[in-house]
Design a protein around this motif. Sequence first.
Motif, PDB file in Angstrom:
ATOM      1  N   TYR A 179       7.256   2.959   1.128  1.00  0.00           N
ATOM      2  CA  TYR A 179       6.072   2.769   1.861  1.00  0.00           C
ATOM      3  C   TYR A 179       6.621   2.683   3.282  1.00  0.00           C
ATOM      4  N   LEU A 225       3.230   0.184   7.900  1.00  0.00           N
ATOM      5  CA  LEU A 225       2.507  -0.404   6.880  1.00  0.00           C
ATOM      6  C   LEU A 225       2.869  -1.906   6.752  1.00  0.00           C
ATOM      7  N   ILE A 269       0.974  -5.294   7.688  1.00  0.00           N
ATOM      8  CA  ILE A 269       0.664  -6.590   6.774  1.00  0.00           C
ATOM      9  C   ILE A 269       1.493  -7.449   7.124  1.00  0.00           C
ATOM     10  N   TYR A 292      -6.074  -7.774   4.495  1.00  0.00           N
ATOM     11  CA  TYR A 292      -4.850  -7.257   3.503  1.00  0.00           C
ATOM     12  C   TYR A 292      -5.504  -5.951   2.721  1.00  0.00           C
ATOM     13  N   CYS A 301      -4.044  -1.995   3.262  1.00  0.00           N
ATOM     14  CA  CYS A 301      -3.324  -1.216   2.181  1.00  0.00           C
ATOM     15  C   CYS A 301      -4.067   0.006   1.907  1.00  0.00           C
ATOM     16  N   ASN A 302      -5.598  -0.156   1.979  1.00  0.00           N
ATOM     17  CA  ASN A 302      -6.391   1.320   1.841  1.00  0.00           C
ATOM     18  C   ASN A 302      -5.999   2.121   2.821  1.00  0.00           C
ATOM     19  N   ASN A 345      -4.047   2.369  -6.116  1.00  0.00           N
ATOM     20  CA  ASN A 345      -4.085   1.404  -5.064  1.00  0.00           C
ATOM     21  C   ASN A 345      -4.060  -0.091  -5.418  1.00  0.00           C
ATOM     22  N   ILE A 368      -0.462  -0.497  -5.245  1.00  0.00           N
ATOM     23  CA  ILE A 368       0.245  -0.853  -3.857  1.00  0.00           C
ATOM     24  C   ILE A 368      -0.017  -2.267  -3.413  1.00  0.00           C
ATOM     25  N   LYS A 369      -1.296  -2.829  -3.672  1.00  0.00           N
ATOM     26  CA  LYS A 369      -1.562  -4.082  -3.234  1.00  0.00           C
ATOM     27  C   LYS A 369      -0.825  -5.204  -3.610  1.00  0.00           C
ATOM     28  N   LEU A 374       2.879  -5.259  -2.235  1.00  0.00           N
ATOM     29  CA  LEU A 374       3.055  -5.468  -0.888  1.00  0.00           C
ATOM     30  C   LEU A 374       2.634  -6.957  -0.847  1.00  0.00           C
ATOM     31  N   TRP A 420      -3.348  -7.113 -10.234  1.00  0.00           N
ATOM     32  CA  TRP A 420      -3.780  -7.356  -8.961  1.00  0.00           C
ATOM     33  C   TRP A 420      -5.107  -8.499  -9.033  1.00  0.00           C
TER      34      TRP A 420
END
Length: 198
Positions: A97, A101, A105, A125, A129-130, A139, A142-143, A146, A170
């Motif tokens: 990452y 980024l 965040i 948030y 992340c997008n 995706n 990733i969310k 993090l 998620w």
Amino acid sequence: MDLEIEATLRRNRAEKRRKFLQDRTLASILEEEAQSSDPTSSYSPSSREFTTYLPEASVMADEHQHRVTLEDYSSSSVLQFFTSIARPEVQAYNINYPHSLIHMIQGNLFHGLPNKDPYAHLATYIEICNTVKIAGVPNDAIKLNLFSFSLAGEAKKWLHSFKGNNLKMWEEVVEKFLKKYFPESKTAEGKAVISSFH
């Protein structure tokens, strides 16, 4: 302090020795009773040795299971999981990452204060992340990975209150987060305020 530890150690050793002698005496008494009640049984020294030392082994094994030492308090193996979010399975061999980024965040931290909007936090948030696409990583992964970086204070404690690697999706994290920081009672309270507005 060292004298107390030494005294406790002596007491524990004396207690262990006393239990061992009691068990050894009990084993020899049982063996003599067994021999006197069955005259046809043959006595072998190896069987006496086995009977004598078996209680000691069981006592030591039992004490080893229940006794807590200073080493137990200092070892880090007690904590098997350090995060409540499970690492999602992805196709990518290695995930890196960007530091920018994570800094973005952490610029949008949620502390769990009652005057902060959890929906606004999630929207920002997700927007952050997008901005990143990593080959072989969905995706949502990733969310999920993090999300803990976006929390601080009581909110971070809340996230870590779940059992290790318990949160795997998620959607599940979002549902629990909103249920905690924007419960249905708060929604009902907001509706009541709007309906009674003059």
